[in-house]
Write a protein that holds these residues in place. Structure first.
Motif, PDB file in Angstrom:
ATOM      1  N   PRO A  18      13.389 -33.353  88.477  1.00  0.00           N
ATOM      2  CA  PRO A  18      12.771 -34.316  89.380  1.00  0.00           C
ATOM      3  C   PRO A  18      13.806 -35.250  89.997  1.00  0.00           C
ATOM      4  CG  PRO A  18      11.563 -34.229  87.296  1.00  0.00           C
ATOM      5  CD  PRO A  18      12.775 -33.365  87.140  1.00  0.00           C
ATOM      6  N   GLY A  19      13.645 -35.513  91.289  1.00  0.00           N
ATOM      7  CA  GLY A  19      14.544 -36.441  91.975  1.00  0.00           C
ATOM      8  C   GLY A  19      15.651 -35.729  92.737  1.00  0.00           C
ATOM      9  N   TRP A  20      15.879 -34.460  92.418  1.00  0.00           N
ATOM     10  CA  TRP A  20      16.949 -33.707  93.071  1.00  0.00           C
ATOM     11  C   TRP A  20      16.393 -32.867  94.210  1.00  0.00           C
ATOM     12  CZ3 TRP A  20      22.063 -34.354  91.646  1.00  0.00           C
ATOM     13  CH2 TRP A  20      22.272 -35.105  90.478  1.00  0.00           C
ATOM     14  N   ALA A  21      17.182 -32.758  95.276  1.00  0.00           N
ATOM     15  CA  ALA A  21      16.810 -31.938  96.434  1.00  0.00           C
ATOM     16  C   ALA A  21      18.017 -31.082  96.812  1.00  0.00           C
ATOM     17  CB  ALA A  21      16.431 -32.849  97.598  1.00  0.00           C
ATOM     18  N   VAL A  22      17.775 -30.090  97.642  1.00  0.00           N
ATOM     19  CA  VAL A  22      18.885 -29.265  98.112  1.00  0.00           C
ATOM     20  C   VAL A  22      19.482 -29.908  99.363  1.00  0.00           C
ATOM     21  CG1 VAL A  22      19.553 -27.017  99.046  1.00  0.00           C
ATOM     22  CG2 VAL A  22      17.881 -27.146  97.197  1.00  0.00           C
ATOM     23  N   ASP A  23      20.792 -30.071  99.365  1.00  0.00           N
ATOM     24  CA  ASP A  23      21.518 -30.454 100.577  1.00  0.00           C
ATOM     25  C   ASP A  23      22.154 -29.172 101.097  1.00  0.00           C
ATOM     26  OD1 ASP A  23      23.444 -31.208 102.439  1.00  0.00           O
ATOM     27  OD2 ASP A  23      23.894 -33.096 101.432  1.00  0.00           O
ATOM     28  N   GLY A  24      21.485 -28.580 102.064  1.00  0.00           N
ATOM     29  CA  GLY A  24      21.911 -27.273 102.574  1.00  0.00           C
ATOM     30  C   GLY A  24      23.296 -27.308 103.196  1.00  0.00           C
ATOM     31  N   ALA A  25      23.601 -28.393 103.907  1.00  0.00           N
ATOM     32  CA  ALA A  25      24.894 -28.489 104.590  1.00  0.00           C
ATOM     33  C   ALA A  25      26.047 -28.479 103.591  1.00  0.00           C
ATOM     34  CB  ALA A  25      24.934 -29.751 105.438  1.00  0.00           C
ATOM     35  N   ARG A  26      25.809 -29.069 102.401  1.00  0.00           N
ATOM     36  CA  ARG A  26      26.872 -29.124 101.392  1.00  0.00           C
ATOM     37  C   ARG A  26      26.747 -28.032 100.353  1.00  0.00           C
ATOM     38  NH1 ARG A  26      28.937 -35.190 100.762  1.00  0.00           N
ATOM     39  NH2 ARG A  26      29.979 -34.384  98.920  1.00  0.00           N
ATOM     40  N   GLY A  27      25.650 -27.277 100.404  1.00  0.00           N
ATOM     41  CA  GLY A  27      25.437 -26.243  99.392  1.00  0.00           C
ATOM     42  C   GLY A  27      25.386 -26.865  98.009  1.00  0.00           C
ATOM     43  N   ALA A  28      24.607 -27.937  97.897  1.00  0.00           N
ATOM     44  CA  ALA A  28      24.620 -28.717  96.657  1.00  0.00           C
ATOM     45  C   ALA A  28      23.235 -29.260  96.342  1.00  0.00           C
ATOM     46  CB  ALA A  28      25.592 -29.889  96.807  1.00  0.00           C
ATOM     47  N   LEU A  29      23.038 -29.585  95.061  1.00  0.00           N
ATOM     48  CA  LEU A  29      21.898 -30.402  94.664  1.00  0.00           C
ATOM     49  C   LEU A  29      22.288 -31.846  94.935  1.00  0.00           C
ATOM     50  CD1 LEU A  29      21.005 -28.859  91.167  1.00  0.00           C
ATOM     51  CD2 LEU A  29      19.938 -28.360  93.384  1.00  0.00           C
ATOM     52  N   LEU A  68      24.081 -44.946  94.458  1.00  0.00           N
ATOM     53  CA  LEU A  68      24.912 -43.837  93.996  1.00  0.00           C
ATOM     54  C   LEU A  68      24.322 -42.534  94.526  1.00  0.00           C
ATOM     55  CD1 LEU A  68      27.209 -42.718  92.206  1.00  0.00           C
ATOM     56  CD2 LEU A  68      25.596 -42.759  90.279  1.00  0.00           C
ATOM     57  N   ASP A  69      25.119 -41.815  95.291  1.00  0.00           N
ATOM     58  CA  ASP A  69      24.746 -40.479  95.771  1.00  0.00           C
ATOM     59  C   ASP A  69      25.535 -39.468  94.963  1.00  0.00           C
ATOM     60  OD1 ASP A  69      24.334 -42.101  98.573  1.00  0.00           O
ATOM     61  OD2 ASP A  69      23.068 -40.304  98.465  1.00  0.00           O
ATOM     62  N   ILE A  70      24.836 -38.482  94.425  1.00  0.00           N
ATOM     63  CA  ILE A  70      25.500 -37.450  93.617  1.00  0.00           C
ATOM     64  C   ILE A  70      25.180 -36.081  94.196  1.00  0.00           C
ATOM     65  CG2 ILE A  70      25.795 -36.492  91.307  1.00  0.00           C
ATOM     66  CD1 ILE A  70      24.458 -39.046  90.199  1.00  0.00           C
ATOM     67  N   TRP A  71      26.220 -35.277  94.380  1.00  0.00           N
ATOM     68  CA  TRP A  71      26.043 -33.887  94.807  1.00  0.00           C
ATOM     69  C   TRP A  71      26.601 -32.991  93.710  1.00  0.00           C
ATOM     70  CZ3 TRP A  71      27.543 -37.748  98.140  1.00  0.00           C
ATOM     71  CH2 TRP A  71      26.758 -37.942  99.281  1.00  0.00           C
ATOM     72  N   LEU A  72      25.820 -31.999  93.348  1.00  0.00           N
ATOM     73  CA  LEU A  72      26.266 -31.050  92.332  1.00  0.00           C
ATOM     74  C   LEU A  72      26.396 -29.672  92.963  1.00  0.00           C
ATOM     75  CD1 LEU A  72      23.994 -32.226  89.366  1.00  0.00           C
ATOM     76  CD2 LEU A  72      26.351 -32.922  89.895  1.00  0.00           C
ATOM     77  N   THR A  73      27.588 -29.160  92.924  1.00  0.00           N
ATOM     78  CA  THR A  73      27.864 -27.827  93.456  1.00  0.00           C
ATOM     79  C   THR A  73      28.993 -27.245  92.620  1.00  0.00           C
ATOM     80  OG1 THR A  73      28.374 -26.559  95.465  1.00  0.00           O
ATOM     81  CG2 THR A  73      29.531 -28.659  95.197  1.00  0.00           C
ATOM     82  N   THR A  74      29.060 -25.937  92.586  1.00  0.00           N
ATOM     83  CA  THR A  74      30.109 -25.288  91.776  1.00  0.00           C
ATOM     84  C   THR A  74      31.175 -24.745  92.708  1.00  0.00           C
ATOM     85  OG1 THR A  74      28.462 -24.738  90.093  1.00  0.00           O
ATOM     86  CG2 THR A  74      30.557 -23.526  90.019  1.00  0.00           C
ATOM     87  N   HIS A  75      32.310 -25.417  92.744  1.00  0.00           N
ATOM     88  CA  HIS A  75      33.364 -25.051  93.694  1.00  0.00           C
ATOM     89  C   HIS A  75      33.856 -23.624  93.456  1.00  0.00           C
ATOM     90  CE1 HIS A  75      33.610 -29.558  93.154  1.00  0.00           C
ATOM     91  NE2 HIS A  75      33.139 -29.388  94.367  1.00  0.00           N
TER      92      HIS A  75
END
Ligand SMILES: C[C@H](O)[C@H](O)[C@H]1CNC2=NC(N)=NC(=O)C2=N1
Length: 97
Positions: A18-29, A68-75
């Motif tokens: 809950p609270g997380w969305a997809v940021d398509g431009a960054r390919g991240a949660l 605080l903005d957090i993006w989670l992606t696996t480089h």
């Protein structure tokens, strides 16, 4: 190496975090938080940093005062993986404390 999840898999699993969305431009949660003030935001960042280092999986983030903005992606995988969902779970659990 972990494989990036497909778009459909990511959307299906969003309900777990809950609270997380997809940021398509960054390919991240992505999750945006507003804390009480800067010390609260930085304290949370410190806790996340320790958990991230332990998991060897690190967030991208931006902090302005209490925001605080957090993006989670696996480089290494070039997209969202299990590791991002795992860290999102850890962060959400911290917010419940
Ligand atoms: C060598 C080290 O294990 C890797 O570079 C780790 C470090 N932290 C990481 N963090 C994130 N978010 N994605 C990665 O692919 C990644 N890889």
């Amino acid at each position: 190496m972990v494989a990036a999840l497909g778009e459909a898999q990511v959307r299906e699993r969003l309900g777990e975090v809950p609270g997380w969305a997809v940021d398509g431009a960054r390919g991240a949660l992505h999750r945006q938080l507003r804390l009480k003030d800067f010390p609260s935001a930085f304290a949370l960042m410190t806790r996340i940093a320790l958990a991230a280092e332990k998991a060897d999986h690190h967030p991208e983030w931006s902090n302005v005062y209490n925001r605080l903005d957090i993006w989670l992606t696996t480089h290494d995988a070039g997209g969202i993986t299990e590791r991002d969902f795992a860290l999102a779970h850890v962060i959400n659990a911290m917010l419940e404390d």
